[in-house]
Write a protein that holds these residues in place. Sequence first.
Motif, PDB file in Angstrom:
ATOM      1  N   HIS A  29     -16.450  24.117   9.138  1.00 42.34           N
ATOM      2  CA  HIS A  29     -16.093  22.874   8.459  1.00 42.34           C
ATOM      3  C   HIS A  29     -16.061  21.654   9.377  1.00 42.34           C
ATOM      4  CE1 HIS A  29     -15.349  25.486   5.130  1.00 42.34           C
ATOM      5  NE2 HIS A  29     -14.897  24.516   4.358  1.00 42.34           N
ATOM      6  N   HIS A  84     -17.953  19.005   7.515  1.00 39.84           N
ATOM      7  CA  HIS A  84     -17.311  17.776   7.026  1.00 39.84           C
ATOM      8  C   HIS A  84     -17.954  16.542   7.642  1.00 39.84           C
ATOM      9  CE1 HIS A  84     -13.330  19.767   5.587  1.00 39.84           C
ATOM     10  NE2 HIS A  84     -14.192  19.615   4.601  1.00 39.84           N
ATOM     11  N   HIS A  98     -21.170  20.749  -0.604  1.00 43.06           N
ATOM     12  CA  HIS A  98     -20.190  21.190   0.391  1.00 43.06           C
ATOM     13  C   HIS A  98     -20.641  22.508   1.036  1.00 43.06           C
ATOM     14  CE1 HIS A  98     -16.398  21.819   2.372  1.00 43.06           C
ATOM     15  NE2 HIS A  98     -16.248  22.985   1.768  1.00 43.06           N
ATOM     16  N   ASP A 157     -11.882  13.802  13.503  1.00 42.52           N
ATOM     17  CA  ASP A 157     -11.399  14.865  12.607  1.00 42.52           C
ATOM     18  C   ASP A 157      -9.873  14.981  12.684  1.00 42.52           C
ATOM     19  OD1 ASP A 157     -12.917  17.773  11.553  1.00 42.52           O
ATOM     20  OD2 ASP A 157     -10.735  17.609  11.667  1.00 42.52           O
TER      21      ASP A 157
END
Length: 356
Positions: free
Chosen positions: A246, A250, A264, A321
Amino acid sequence: MIKKINILTKEDKYSIEIETNSIKKKIKHIISNNNNNVIFLIDKNVFNVFKKIKNYNKQKYICISCSEKIKSFNFYTKLTQKILSKGIDRKTILVAIGGGTLGDLSGFIASTLLRGIDLILIPTTLLAQVDSSIGGKNGINTIFGKNLIGTFYQPKLVIIDPYFLKTLPKRELLSGYAEIVKHSIIYDENFFNWLDKNSKNLFNLNYKVISRAIYKSILIKKQYVLKDEKERLKNRHSRAVLNFGHTFGHALETYYKYNKKLTHGEAISIGMIMASTISYNLNYLSYKNFIKIKNHFINNKLPIMDNKMYDEKIFKIICKDKKNIDGKINFVLLKNIGNAFLKNNINLKSIKKLIK
Ligand SMILES: NC(=O)c1ccc[n+]([C@@H]2O[C@H](COP(=O)([O-])OP(=O)(O)OC[C@H]3O[C@@H](n4cnc5c(N)ncnc54)[C@H](O)[C@@H]3O)[C@@H](O)[C@H]2O)c1
Ligand SMILES: [Zn+2]
């Protein structure tokens, strides 16, 4: 056949039921068990199913056109006002029938309306059935990023009917499958091998195979949620391990501004290959297993690269992040298929070298 998983957190107890072709019976049950004090929120794309319930139009329901856009303050305000105008009290049950976007929004609404009303989730995408409806996280987006506002709030019941997947576009099915594979890679090598043999049947909508994949996948997510419900641990049991793939995923989604370029699942597939590459180059993961993962992705049409993945902007996004602590990048890496761990303090320069 019904499969049932019970979840017992510190404060809540509920079950997840998986049963193909059960939805009509289950909805009727919800209505009669709660003296009609129910409000249904339904994704427009599955409204046909709700229409099959006798006297459905006598129920309180709201039909919603769902996409990432509904996870906003604006939509939250509109929808809560609509719900309030229908009349609710503390005993009202909110039932969300739809994908992960509706589930995330409904969870936030249920946890804040009247300081918390009961919620039943009926996930209708594969992604929602194996991931977003499990674990009690909800959220809405802001201009500063995704899911930045939300609560931890467990539903009272999750009902999964794989039959919903019959109308799901192939690309959405693949997106959910990426999360299933993720669960197998981080926790259960046998499950990965089983998927390797059975994925074709899964994509051909063999409901026995799908139900088993959903069941196994949920059991794995459950392990992490129960050990670390609020994501506070920093070891291999940390809920953050579920973020395998991720960090890059992301970043790619943010880069593409969440448009339709990548789903996704596609974004995290590329992210999982990046994380596996780093694991291999740091000598944690063997070449044999690295190739085994890569081949599985290729055989099942999960993307393994994107032509923007070496773009400087992607690395800038990674640095921002929210999982990073004190400016150091935290990554989920693999020691083996079925054995993931949290690697803290990787610096950006070495990541760039390791993925090239
Ligand atoms: N809370 C969590 O722990 C968690 C975990 C993972 C993902 N998420 C969130 O989940 C969201 C993504 O969920 P999603 O992939 O389900 O997206 P989604 O809800 O947007 O659904 C995808 C599309 O499929 C349609 N659809 C839904 N069910 C269908 C069916 N049975 N047949 C035909 N079409 C159908 C929807 O209308 C939509 O157009 C993201 O916002 C993500 O942040 C949350
Ligand atoms: Zn995900």
